[in-house]
Design an enzyme around this catalytic site. Structure first.
Site, short mmCIF file in Angstrom:
data_model
loop_
_atom_site.label_atom_id
_atom_site.label_comp_id
_atom_site.label_asym_id
_atom_site.label_seq_id
_atom_site.Cartn_x
_atom_site.Cartn_y
_atom_site.Cartn_z
N LYS A 154 -32.43 -16.24 29.79
CA LYS A 154 -31.13 -16.04 30.43
C LYS A 154 -31.19 -14.97 31.52
CE LYS A 154 -28.06 -12.68 28.39
NZ LYS A 154 -27.48 -12.09 29.58
N LYS B 55 -28.38 -8.61 33.74
CA LYS B 55 -28.33 -7.54 34.73
C LYS B 55 -29.34 -6.43 34.43
CE LYS B 55 -23.73 -6.43 33.46
NZ LYS B 55 -23.67 -6.21 32.02
N LYS C 48 -34.00 -7.78 22.99
CA LYS C 48 -33.99 -6.43 23.57
C LYS C 48 -35.01 -5.53 22.89
CE LYS C 48 -29.68 -6.56 26.06
NZ LYS C 48 -28.39 -6.00 26.46
P1 ATP Z 1 -27.36 -6.86 29.77
O1 ATP Z 1 -28.69 -7.35 30.27
O2 ATP Z 1 -27.16 -5.40 29.98
O3 ATP Z 1 -27.09 -7.28 28.34
P2 ATP Z 1 -25.76 -9.05 30.73
O4 ATP Z 1 -26.05 -9.66 32.05
O5 ATP Z 1 -26.21 -9.78 29.51
O6 ATP Z 1 -26.28 -7.54 30.73
P3 ATP Z 1 -23.24 -8.30 29.47
O7 ATP Z 1 -22.46 -7.16 30.00
O8 ATP Z 1 -24.07 -8.09 28.25
O9 ATP Z 1 -24.19 -8.84 30.69
O10 ATP Z 1 -22.26 -9.52 29.23
C1 ATP Z 1 -21.01 -9.65 29.89
C2 ATP Z 1 -20.53 -11.08 29.75
O11 ATP Z 1 -21.34 -11.96 30.58
C3 ATP Z 1 -20.66 -11.63 28.32
O12 ATP Z 1 -19.51 -12.42 28.05
C4 ATP Z 1 -21.90 -12.50 28.36
O13 ATP Z 1 -21.84 -13.55 27.42
C5 ATP Z 1 -21.84 -13.03 29.79
N1 ATP Z 1 -23.18 -13.34 30.30
C6 ATP Z 1 -24.25 -12.52 30.29
N2 ATP Z 1 -25.30 -13.12 30.85
C7 ATP Z 1 -24.90 -14.36 31.21
C8 ATP Z 1 -25.56 -15.48 31.83
N3 ATP Z 1 -26.83 -15.42 32.16
N4 ATP Z 1 -24.83 -16.59 32.07
C9 ATP Z 1 -23.52 -16.65 31.73
N5 ATP Z 1 -22.85 -15.64 31.13
C10 ATP Z 1 -23.53 -14.50 30.87
MG MG Z 2 -25.90 -8.94 27.56
#
Ligand code: ATP
Ligand code: MG
Length: 337
Positions: free
Chosen positions: A197, A200, A115
């Site tokens: 990965k 969002k 990040k």
């Molecule tokens: P951001 O980009 O804002 O960090 P994010 O997509 O990583 O958003 P989070 O809210 O940080 O989502 O994570 C919520 C849950 O989803 C956590 O348990 C995280 O481990 C899981 N997660 C996030 N991205 C993935 C992915 N690509 N595949 C599977 N699980 C995920």
């Molecule tokens: Mg995340």
């Protein structure tokens, strides 16, 4: 006789529209786990402000998340859902745990490094301290199990170190949590860059399938997803050498319930385009059904507000007990009034 249930904690940031990655590893598991465990689901709004966002977007995203939990089968009579910033104990414990965490270990975290590159004009202290707040989220509730995706593994190891460090001084006050990471789909990768990965908050929306986006746009994204340039094409799971198709196999397996082996057999000698076509059908089916439920819940904001109000009250009762214990242990005066 009341059966003892283990406590499970899971959180998601309202940092944008949730993705199929969030769905596969966390949201889709709700229905199966909420009657097995005492569940707390947290909308981690304080975590989400580590990246700048518009205030209107943030408050709307929080309610979107609650409606989405409900659409995924969350039952407010069985589990607790709450907004992190409504339970002040999270930030209070976070400060205390900051004093038991080291800058060196925090700056080694992959998420911090990622990040810091993606948001290089705003490398704030919150981004560095993210795992300490996450430790507080989990430890306040004496959590036994944390439901997360694989990307959070490193943070969980750090939480273990903090717990051990704290418990060594203050007589095993915190429970050492274990993790529940699903076998398939725990790390869904970006569509155009399958070594990274899916997130969002990825500024390139073509990398990501959002749960609430138009079905036609989802289908288009799957058709444009990166595969491999081998000829003839082969639909085989090989994360290292065939990251693109392996990612799509993972997504297909998670949405269809079929194993990766059976998908490899079913699609042996088949073109990538046919595979993507069938995958789109599966996803479109599931997601359109989810969206329909979501929009029904989202209309009723009073209902959503009631759920989080009652969730915050229940969560705070538990959090206060732990915070008081921490105060006593380290010698801070507990507030009895
Ligand atoms: P951001 O980009 O804002 O960090 P994010 O997509 O990583 O958003 P989070 O809210 O940080 O989502 O994570 C919520 C849950 O989803 C956590 O348990 C995280 O481990 C899981 N997660 C996030 N991205 C993935 C992915 N690509 N595949 C599977 N699980 C995920
Ligand atoms: Mg995340």
């Amino acid at each position: 006789m009341k059966l003892f249930k283990k406590k499970l904690f899971s959180a998601i940031q309202p940092s944008g529209m949730p993705t199929i990655g969030n769905y596969i590893s966390v949201l889709n598991n709700l229905v199966h786990i909420q009657d097995k465990f005492d569940c707390l689901f947290c909308i981690a709004d304080l975590h989400s402000i580590t990246v700048r966002r518009k205030s209107n977007d943030l408050s709307r995203s929080i309610l979107d998340m609650i409606a989405l939990y409900l659409a995924c089968g969350f039952d407010p009579n069985q589990a607790i859902i709450f907004i992190q910033s409504h339970v002040y104990e999270h930030t209070q414990l976070s400060w205390i745990l900051n004093c038991f965490s080291y800058v060196g270990e925090l700056s080694r975290m992959t998420q911090f490094k990622d990040k810091s590159i993606r948001f290089s004009n705003n490398i704030n202290v919150g981004l560095l301290n993210y795992p300490v707040l996450m430790a507080s989220d989990v430890l306040l509730y004496k959590t036994d199990i944390i439901l997360v995706g694989e990307d959070q593994k490193q943070h969980l190891e750090l939480i273990h170190d903090i717990v051990i460090r704290f418990n060594n001084i203050y007589k095993k006050l915190f429970v050492l949590p274990s993790s529940l990471i699903s076998k398939t789909g725990s790390k869904i990768m970006s569509l155009l860059n399958p070594t990274k990965k899916m997130s969002k908050s990825d500024p390139n929306t073509k990398n990501t399938i959002f749960l609430l986006e138009d079905i036609s746009s989802i289908i288009k994204k799957i058709h444009h997803a990166q595969t491999d340039s081998d000829n003839p094409c082969s639909i085989i799971y090989n994360k290292k050498n065939k990251a693109g198709i392996s990612n799509l196999l993972n997504i297909f397996s998670s949405f269809s319930g079929k194993t990766i082996k059976s998908l490899e057999n079913e699609y042996a000698n088949v073109m990538y385009s046919k595979f993507k076509h069938d995958l789109s059908d599966f996803i479109a089916d599931k997601i359109s059904c989810l969206q329909k439920k979501y929009f029904d819940f989202r209309k009723n904001e009073d209902y959503l507000q009631n759920i989080v109000k009652s969730g915050a009250e229940k969560a705070q009762c538990q959090a206060k007990i732990t915070l008081d214990q921490v105060y006593k242990a380290i010698g801070l005066p507990v507030k009895y009034y």
